[in-house]
Scaffold this motif. Structure first.
Motif, PDB file in Angstrom:
ATOM      1  N   GLN A 114       0.856  -1.197   0.000  1.00 36.09           N
ATOM      2  CA  GLN A 114       0.000   0.000   0.000  1.00 36.09           C
ATOM      3  C   GLN A 114       0.895   1.251   0.000  1.00 36.09           C
ATOM      4  OE1 GLN A 114      -3.234  -0.618  -0.347  1.00 36.09           O
ATOM      5  NE2 GLN A 114      -2.915  -2.793   0.035  1.00 36.09           N
ATOM      6  N   TYR A 118       1.297   3.894  -3.036  1.00 36.04           N
ATOM      7  CA  TYR A 118       0.974   5.308  -2.771  1.00 36.04           C
ATOM      8  C   TYR A 118       2.092   6.221  -3.299  1.00 36.04           C
ATOM      9  CZ  TYR A 118      -0.189   9.565  -0.195  1.00 36.04           C
ATOM     10  OH  TYR A 118      -0.490  10.862   0.140  1.00 36.04           O
ATOM     11  N   MET A 332      -7.727   2.448  -2.124  1.00 33.62           N
ATOM     12  CA  MET A 332      -7.690   1.003  -1.842  1.00 33.62           C
ATOM     13  C   MET A 332      -9.137   0.538  -1.724  1.00 33.62           C
ATOM     14  SD  MET A 332      -6.231  -1.059   1.496  1.00 33.62           S
ATOM     15  CE  MET A 332      -7.606  -0.693   2.599  1.00 33.62           C
ATOM     16  N   LEU A 345      -5.838   6.306  -0.499  1.00 30.81           N
ATOM     17  CA  LEU A 345      -4.611   5.632  -0.041  1.00 30.81           C
ATOM     18  C   LEU A 345      -3.928   6.366   1.108  1.00 30.81           C
ATOM     19  CD1 LEU A 345      -2.943   4.271  -3.299  1.00 30.81           C
ATOM     20  CD2 LEU A 345      -3.598   2.964  -1.274  1.00 30.81           C
TER      21      LEU A 345
END
Ligand code: F6P
Length: 374
Positions: A114, A118, A332, A345
């Protein structure tokens, strides 16, 4: 123009990844007439432009398959080992994205992924992520795919360990994955009927653990199952860690900061070592019972996904394409209260979903007499 999707899986593999790729692909190709290519081995495949076209045939037969057919790696775009050098490969990734005329890059992964995704969004790429990890520790989503399967495997293991522990009047210390959080150990420990569960969120006192085991012996139950998350930590070590963290925060000059950082890294390294054997030996000494260790390890990540994970992966994967169709990026796909939501995100990264100390599972464990070691 039909949209073009790139997709990759990064971080540790997890059951449900193939089901999610399939869901994204089938919806994108079948419903919206989009195109999709898959990059191999996580972010490294993007750097090296190693990809394959995902057509209807390539998306067939994936639902029940464990692991990820695209391959994965723990490579980070901004710190990648190239030859014997660690280099920032972000520009190469941006170049591959444009070279392949992508409209969006879908990244399937855990907390680290993640964060990496990002960073790419900050470089101007259109990014959507899906949350996968057996650890269930991604912020802003109720759950992650992979967790339910691993929960089932760990629960069955604890079930099976009962008969052998009972027969030999032994303690069995079961090592369960979860470096930073105890979702898997707590969930499987409760479901499998462990007698003690140790999780990172609740530093343990070895004397409290041994008392719980001795108390069982006094009741004629002279065997015990101790479920231990990888990241479980004793009260003493947690205190030392906290002091080191404080020292780092309070350091006033460069020298002090460097020293405090090195100390913390050293402590983290020591903590990362498997400590189930040490725990088992301590318990033998304190209780007089024989003890054995079983580390479940990567078994917990292997094999076909459970029905719940197949469903979740399909739900998140298909909803992701709706977002692509409406050009909603930098999000997400999360599951919140049984509904899929697109979470920005920036609200996900840099956070970790720990077990709250007042969580129902913590209460439930205590109510059925499980010791949490504190
Ligand atoms: O993040 C998932 C996870 O399975 C953790 O529970 C575990 O600590 C880690 O990955 C193990 O990583 P690797 O497979 O790289 O050894």
């Amino acid at each position: 123009m039909a949209k073009s999707i790139g997709i990759l899986t990064a971080g540790g593999d997890s059951p449900g990844l193939n089901a999610a790729i399939r869901a994204v692909g089938k919806t994108a190709l079948g419903r919206f007439g989009m195109q999709m290519i898959g990059f191999r081995d996580g972010f490294r495949g993007l750097v090296e432009n190693r990809s394959l076209r995902l057509d209807e045939a390539a998306l067939s037969g994936l639902l029940t398959l464990g692991g990820t057919f695209l391959g994965t790696s723990r490579d980070k775009p901004h710190r990648m080992l190239i030859g014997n050098k660690v280099l920032d490969m972000t520009d190469a990734i941006v170049e591959t994205y444009h070279k392949n005329h992508l409209d969006v890059l879908v990244c399937l992964g855990g907390g680290g992924t993640q964060k990496n995704a990002y960073r790419l969004a900050e470089k101007g790429l259109n990014i959507i992520t899906l949350p996968k990890t057996i650890d269930n520790d991604i912020a802003m989503t109720d759950t992650t795919f992979g967790y339910d399967t691993a929960l089932g495997i760990a629960t069955e293991a604890i079930d099976r360990l009962h008969s052998t522990a009972h027969s030999h009047h032994r303690i069995i210390v079961v090592g369960i994955m979860g470096h930073n959080t105890g979702w898997l150990a707590l969930g499987s420990g409760i479901a499998g009927g462990a007698n003690v569960i140790l999780i990172p969120e609740i530093p343990y006192d070895i004397n409290v653990v041994s008392q719980a085991i001795r108390q069982r012996s006094r009741q004629g139950k002279n065997f015990s199952i101790v479920a231990v998350a990888e990241g479980a930590i004793s009260k003493e070590k947690a205190m030392i860690m906290q002091e080191a963290m404080q020292m780092k925060m309070q350091a006033i000059n460069k020298e002090e900061k460097k020293e405090a950082k090195a100390r913390l890294e050293q402590l983290e390294l020591e903590h990362d070592k498997d400590h189930t054997l040490e725990l088992s030996q301590q318990l033998e000494e304190l209780t007089g019972l024989e003890s054995r260790v079983t580390i479940l390890g990567h078994l917990q990540r292997g094999g076909t996904p459970s029905a719940v994970d197949r469903l979740l992966a399909t739900q998140l994967g298909t909803a992701c394409v709706e977002m692509i169709n409406s050009e909603t990026y930098g999000v997400m796909m999360a599951i919140r209260g049984n509904k899929v939501e697109a979470v920005p995100l920036e609200e996900v990264v840099g956070k970790r979903k720990m077990i709250p100390l007042d969580h129902d599972w913590v209460e439930a464990a205590k109510n059925v007499g499980i010791s949490l070691g504190a």
